[in-house]
Write a protein that holds these residues in place. Sequence first.
Motif, PDB file in Angstrom:
ATOM      1  N   ARG A  76       0.824  -1.202   0.000  1.00 54.39           N
ATOM      2  CA  ARG A  76       0.000   0.000   0.000  1.00 54.39           C
ATOM      3  C   ARG A  76       0.867   1.264   0.000  1.00 54.39           C
ATOM      4  NH1 ARG A  76      -5.107   1.575   0.659  1.00 54.39           N
ATOM      5  NH2 ARG A  76      -5.667   3.125   2.222  1.00 54.39           N
ATOM      6  N   ASP A  88     -12.880  10.679  -2.834  1.00 57.96           N
ATOM      7  CA  ASP A  88     -11.762  10.936  -3.739  1.00 57.96           C
ATOM      8  C   ASP A  88     -11.626  12.418  -4.081  1.00 57.96           C
ATOM      9  OD1 ASP A  88     -11.253   8.192  -3.923  1.00 57.96           O
ATOM     10  OD2 ASP A  88     -12.698   7.954  -5.555  1.00 57.96           O
ATOM     11  N   MET A  95      -9.162  -3.258  -0.077  1.00 60.68           N
ATOM     12  CA  MET A  95      -9.371  -2.308  -1.164  1.00 60.68           C
ATOM     13  C   MET A  95      -9.890  -0.975  -0.638  1.00 60.68           C
ATOM     14  SD  MET A  95     -11.048  -2.981  -4.833  1.00 60.68           S
ATOM     15  CE  MET A  95     -12.568  -3.200  -3.992  1.00 60.68           C
ATOM     16  N   SER A  96      -9.293  -0.483   0.443  1.00 55.45           N
ATOM     17  CA  SER A  96      -9.778   0.789   0.967  1.00 55.45           C
ATOM     18  C   SER A  96      -9.246   1.935   0.109  1.00 55.45           C
ATOM     19  CB  SER A  96      -9.340   0.965   2.412  1.00 55.45           C
ATOM     20  OG  SER A  96      -8.000   1.337   2.484  1.00 55.45           O
ATOM     21  N   SER A  97      -9.972   3.010   0.124  1.00 48.54           N
ATOM     22  CA  SER A  97      -9.692   4.121  -0.774  1.00 48.54           C
ATOM     23  C   SER A  97      -8.441   4.892  -0.353  1.00 48.54           C
ATOM     24  CB  SER A  97     -10.889   5.054  -0.791  1.00 48.54           C
ATOM     25  OG  SER A  97     -10.568   6.263  -1.397  1.00 48.54           O
ATOM     26  N   TYR A  98      -7.751   5.444  -1.346  1.00 47.95           N
ATOM     27  CA  TYR A  98      -6.641   6.332  -1.063  1.00 47.95           C
ATOM     28  C   TYR A  98      -7.120   7.773  -0.880  1.00 47.95           C
ATOM     29  CZ  TYR A  98      -3.080   2.829  -2.133  1.00 47.95           C
ATOM     30  OH  TYR A  98      -2.268   1.725  -2.114  1.00 47.95           O
ATOM     31  N   ALA A 137      -3.781   6.339  -8.476  1.00 51.04           N
ATOM     32  CA  ALA A 137      -4.301   5.907  -7.177  1.00 51.04           C
ATOM     33  C   ALA A 137      -5.550   5.049  -7.351  1.00 51.04           C
ATOM     34  CB  ALA A 137      -4.617   7.123  -6.308  1.00 51.04           C
ATOM     35  N   LYS A 138      -6.421   5.460  -8.259  1.00 51.41           N
ATOM     36  CA  LYS A 138      -7.643   4.676  -8.477  1.00 51.41           C
ATOM     37  C   LYS A 138      -7.303   3.293  -9.027  1.00 51.41           C
ATOM     38  CE  LYS A 138     -11.164   5.819  -7.706  1.00 51.41           C
ATOM     39  NZ  LYS A 138     -11.792   5.639  -6.360  1.00 51.41           N
ATOM     40  N   GLU A 181      -5.896   1.138  -6.147  1.00 52.95           N
ATOM     41  CA  GLU A 181      -6.896   0.661  -5.183  1.00 52.95           C
ATOM     42  C   GLU A 181      -7.348  -0.743  -5.548  1.00 52.95           C
ATOM     43  OE1 GLU A 181     -10.194   3.318  -4.804  1.00 52.95           O
ATOM     44  OE2 GLU A 181      -8.960   4.964  -4.055  1.00 52.95           O
ATOM     45  N   GLU A 234      -3.500  -4.918  -4.241  1.00 54.79           N
ATOM     46  CA  GLU A 234      -3.687  -5.956  -3.241  1.00 54.79           C
ATOM     47  C   GLU A 234      -2.847  -7.177  -3.587  1.00 54.79           C
ATOM     48  OE1 GLU A 234      -8.001  -5.731  -1.282  1.00 54.79           O
ATOM     49  OE2 GLU A 234      -8.045  -6.048  -3.431  1.00 54.79           O
TER      50      GLU A 234
END
Lengths: 222, 222
Positions: free
Chosen positions: A20, A106, B1-4, B11-12, B15, B19
Motif C-alpha cells: 500500500r 476521492d 481495497m480501501s480508498s486512497y 491511485a484509483k 486501489e 492488493e
Amino acid sequence: MSSYGQFCPVAKAMELLDERWTLLVIRELLAGSTHFNDLRRGNPKMSPALLSKRLRTLERAGVVRRELHDGRSSYTLTPAGEELRPVVEGLGAWGIRWIGSLGEEDLDPHLLLWDIHRTIPLEVWPSGRTVLGFEFADVAPRIARWWLCVTDGDVDVCDADPGFDLSATVTTRLRTMIRLWRGDLRWPGALKEDLVSISGVAARDVPLWLGHMKLAAVERPA
Amino acid sequence: MSSYGQFCPVAKAMELLDERWTLLVIRELLAGSTHFNDLRRGNPKMSPALLSKRLRTLERAGVVRRELHDGRSSYTLTPAGEELRPVVEGLGAWGIRWIGSLGEEDLDPHLLLWDIHRTIPLEVWPSGRTVLGFEFADVAPRIARWWLCVTDGDVDVCDADPGFDLSATVTTRLRTMIRLWRGDLRWPGALKEDLVSISGVAARDVPLWLGHMKLAAVERPA
DNA sequence: CTGTATCCATGGCGATACTG
DNA sequence: CAGTATCGCCATGGATACAG
C-alpha cells in the motif's frame, strides 16, 4: 513484503511494489517532489511513519536515493526508480480509461490545487501577478475557497484570501472541477451547460491557463 | 481495497491492483490460463479462498469475465483486463532488470516446469514422442526429478518416471536451471563451466528445445 | 522541517478442511 | 474440478503525539 515464492520477475517486482502507498510515493518522486513534506502533500492520507518506512524500504531496494543538503534531506529516484516511469504512466492511463467513477472521498480540493499548482502551463500566464479564485459549491465552507497566485513563474496555493485583486473566479462543484482537470469533461460543454461559471476580467483565459492533468490526453474507451 | 482518497488515476488503479496476488492472477490470465486450478498452479502459494475472492473482485471491477461452459467455469480477461498487458510486461521487464537476487524460497521446481511447459517452442521439437528428464542436485529427493513429455504438440509435466526412453537428461542445480530459464545465465557458458550437464542422444538440442522465458530477452543494466 | 515513537484495532491473509 | 467454510494470528498500517 513477504515473498510470493516465485522466481517470476513480475512476482519479484510486486514483492516490493504492491505494498500500500508504495507506487504512489514513486509517482510523487516521478512528478518531481524531493522533500518529505512534499511527498506528504501528494499523499495527505498517508501517515508520516508509514512514508518514512516506505522510503527506507525503497532506498534499501535501490529505487530511491537519500541525500542530505545543508541539513535538509532530499529523496530522488535512482536509475532503477526512474525506469518505473512507464509502469506508473501505464497504470495511470489504464486508470483513467477504465476507472471512471469517483467516490466522494476521492474529491480532495487540497490535492486538486496541489496538482494544478505543479503542472500549470506558466508560459501562457501574463507576467506580473495574476490571482485566480476558486469557489466550490458543494464542500464544507472551511475548504470551499482557494486562490492560485502566479507571480512571474512562481505559483502559490492559498486557502486564505491573499488580498490581491482577482483576475478571475471559478465557481463550480468540486466534482465538476476535478472532472474538468482529469479531462472527463470539456470546458466548452461545461460552460455552455452552466456546470461551471467564470467571472472576472480574464474569464475567457482561465481554461487555457489551467489546462488539464497530463493523463487527460489519454483516449477513452468507446 | 480501501480508498486512497485521491482522484488521481494511478491511485484509483492501485486501489484495485495493489492488493496482494492481484496482478499475479492477471499475469496468469494474460498467459492464457482460464480455469481455477490452472490459476492455482501458477500461484501455488495462494489459498483457494483468496483466489476466489480476487477473481470476484476483478469480475466486479470489469477486468475479468466468468463464464460457464458445460458446468466448467472459465475466467477470461475483458478488454479492460487485456489492456493491463503492457503494465504487467513493464513490471516484468523492470523486475528482471533490477531484482537480480533470488532467495531460496523463490526456487520452486514445479513452477519452473509449469512455466516451461506452457511456453516451450514446440515447432523445434521432433515429431512423435520426446521425453526430457531433469535432475536437480540441490533439492529434496521427492521433488528432484522431473520429466517433460512432448508428444506431437502436446506437453506433459511429470513428477514421476513416465517410463519412456529419455532423449536427454539435464542435471544441474535448480538455481542454475532457473537462472538459465530467466536468461540470467547463458547455456554455452554454463555448459563450459560445468554448471549444467546434459546427457543422452539429443543432448545438443536441449538448449534449443527449452529456449528461455520471454522476459529473458530484456536487456540488463550495465 | 523532517521525521520517530508508541499504541492499538482491524482485517487481510495463511492454513486447513470439507463439499457438490 | 471448482470452489466454500472456518479459524485465528499477526503484521499492516492508521492515529496521534512528540522530538531533534
